[in-house]
Design a protein around this motif. Structure first.
Motif, PDB file in Angstrom:
ATOM      1  N   UNK A  28       0.838  -1.184   0.000  1.00  0.00           N
ATOM      2  CA  UNK A  28       0.000   0.000   0.000  1.00  0.00           C
ATOM      3  C   UNK A  28       0.878   1.241   0.000  1.00  0.00           C
ATOM      4  N   UNK A  29       0.372   2.312  -0.562  1.00  0.00           N
ATOM      5  CA  UNK A  29       1.076   3.580  -0.584  1.00  0.00           C
ATOM      6  C   UNK A  29       0.472   4.465  -1.636  1.00  0.00           C
ATOM      7  N   UNK A  30       0.696   5.735  -1.494  1.00  0.00           N
ATOM      8  CA  UNK A  30       0.076   6.686  -2.389  1.00  0.00           C
ATOM      9  C   UNK A  30       0.908   7.089  -3.581  1.00  0.00           C
ATOM     10  N   UNK A  31       2.170   6.639  -3.641  1.00  0.00           N
ATOM     11  CA  UNK A  31       3.075   7.067  -4.709  1.00  0.00           C
ATOM     12  C   UNK A  31       3.751   5.878  -5.355  1.00  0.00           C
ATOM     13  N   UNK A  32       4.062   6.022  -6.637  1.00  0.00           N
ATOM     14  CA  UNK A  32       4.895   5.042  -7.324  1.00  0.00           C
ATOM     15  C   UNK A  32       6.161   5.752  -7.794  1.00  0.00           C
ATOM     16  N   UNK A  33       7.246   5.003  -7.830  1.00  0.00           N
ATOM     17  CA  UNK A  33       8.542   5.546  -8.241  1.00  0.00           C
ATOM     18  C   UNK A  33       9.081   4.656  -9.345  1.00  0.00           C
ATOM     19  N   UNK A  34       9.533   5.269 -10.447  1.00  0.00           N
ATOM     20  CA  UNK A  34      10.172   4.499 -11.510  1.00  0.00           C
ATOM     21  C   UNK A  34      11.500   5.151 -11.862  1.00  0.00           C
ATOM     22  N   UNK A  35      12.396   4.340 -12.396  1.00  0.00           N
ATOM     23  CA  UNK A  35      13.738   4.810 -12.759  1.00  0.00           C
ATOM     24  C   UNK A  35      14.030   4.400 -14.194  1.00  0.00           C
ATOM     25  N   UNK A  36      14.440   5.355 -15.007  1.00  0.00           N
ATOM     26  CA  UNK A  36      14.894   5.075 -16.363  1.00  0.00           C
ATOM     27  C   UNK A  36      16.383   4.753 -16.264  1.00  0.00           C
ATOM     28  N   UNK A  37      16.691   3.467 -16.286  1.00  0.00           N
ATOM     29  CA  UNK A  37      18.073   3.034 -16.065  1.00  0.00           C
ATOM     30  C   UNK A  37      19.008   3.415 -17.211  1.00  0.00           C
ATOM     31  N   UNK A  86      14.439   9.704 -12.502  1.00  0.00           N
ATOM     32  CA  UNK A  86      13.458   9.210 -11.537  1.00  0.00           C
ATOM     33  C   UNK A  86      12.145   9.950 -11.721  1.00  0.00           C
ATOM     34  N   UNK A  87      11.062   9.185 -11.780  1.00  0.00           N
ATOM     35  CA  UNK A  87       9.732   9.765 -11.892  1.00  0.00           C
ATOM     36  C   UNK A  87       8.894   9.328 -10.699  1.00  0.00           C
ATOM     37  N   UNK A  88       8.230  10.294 -10.084  1.00  0.00           N
ATOM     38  CA  UNK A  88       7.344  10.029  -8.954  1.00  0.00           C
ATOM     39  C   UNK A  88       5.932  10.398  -9.392  1.00  0.00           C
ATOM     40  N   UNK A  89       5.002   9.465  -9.179  1.00  0.00           N
ATOM     41  CA  UNK A  89       3.600   9.685  -9.559  1.00  0.00           C
ATOM     42  C   UNK A  89       2.674   9.316  -8.411  1.00  0.00           C
ATOM     43  N   UNK A  90       1.487   9.943  -8.404  1.00  0.00           N
ATOM     44  CA  UNK A  90       0.426   9.519  -7.495  1.00  0.00           C
ATOM     45  C   UNK A  90      -0.107   8.196  -8.011  1.00  0.00           C
ATOM     46  N   UNK A  91      -0.188   7.199  -7.162  1.00  0.00           N
ATOM     47  CA  UNK A  91      -0.624   5.867  -7.572  1.00  0.00           C
ATOM     48  C   UNK A  91      -2.065   5.880  -8.070  1.00  0.00           C
ATOM     49  N   UNK A  92      -2.921   6.618  -7.442  1.00  0.00           N
ATOM     50  CA  UNK A  92      -4.339   6.598  -7.782  1.00  0.00           C
ATOM     51  C   UNK A  92      -4.657   7.272  -9.105  1.00  0.00           C
ATOM     52  N   UNK A  93      -3.926   8.340  -9.436  1.00  0.00           N
ATOM     53  CA  UNK A  93      -4.272   9.142 -10.610  1.00  0.00           C
ATOM     54  C   UNK A  93      -3.229   9.117 -11.719  1.00  0.00           C
ATOM     55  N   UNK A  94      -2.009   8.735 -11.384  1.00  0.00           N
ATOM     56  CA  UNK A  94      -0.926   8.786 -12.357  1.00  0.00           C
ATOM     57  C   UNK A  94      -0.319  10.155 -12.519  1.00  0.00           C
ATOM     58  N   UNK A  96       2.010  13.113 -12.360  1.00  0.00           N
ATOM     59  CA  UNK A  96       3.451  13.183 -12.126  1.00  0.00           C
ATOM     60  C   UNK A  96       3.758  14.304 -11.139  1.00  0.00           C
ATOM     61  N   UNK A  97       4.485  13.949 -10.074  1.00  0.00           N
ATOM     62  CA  UNK A  97       4.863  14.914  -9.047  1.00  0.00           C
ATOM     63  C   UNK A  97       6.295  15.383  -9.185  1.00  0.00           C
ATOM     64  N   UNK A  98       7.150  14.555  -9.752  1.00  0.00           N
ATOM     65  CA  UNK A  98       8.556  14.917  -9.943  1.00  0.00           C
ATOM     66  C   UNK A  98       9.131  14.032 -11.031  1.00  0.00           C
ATOM     67  N   UNK A  99      10.125  14.465 -11.778  1.00  0.00           N
ATOM     68  CA  UNK A  99      10.729  15.782 -11.680  1.00  0.00           C
ATOM     69  C   UNK A  99       9.836  16.857 -12.267  1.00  0.00           C
TER      70      UNK A  99
END
Length: 99
Positions: A28-37, A86-94, A96-99
């Protein structure tokens, strides 16, 4: 239910975008984090900012869990990344919060 290592890294044959979202279901959590390697330079600044959510693996960052509530830490990690990998998104809506 499949079992695996505690912190599995998603299959990434091309070495490109890595997200822990599909690797660990049920967290559970409100954010997802992805990394473009491919963009990641492996500076480690992100790991210093968000050690519970990001780690270096093979000289590149990767997320440690599918979702997080560590807003300040992961947004700071994304903003500190000189490559904007690094991309940070709200899990519920998608959203994008950062960058």
């Amino acid at each position: 239910m499949a079992t695996g290592p505690a912190h599995p890294q998603p299959a990434d044959p091309a070495g490109h975008l890595v997200s822990a979202q599909d690797a660990q279901q049920g967290e559970q959590g409100g954010l997802t984090v992805s990394v473009d390697r491919l963009r990641c330079a492996g500076t480690g600044l992100c790991v210093a900012s968000a050690p519970d959510d990001l780690a270096l693996s093979d000289g590149r960052a990767r997320p440690l869990r599918a979702r997080t509530d560590a807003l300040d830490e992961v947004v700071e990690a994304a903003e500190l990344c000189p490559m904007e990998a690094i991309t940070v998104r709200r899990a519920a809506t998608g959203e994008q919060l950062a960058p």
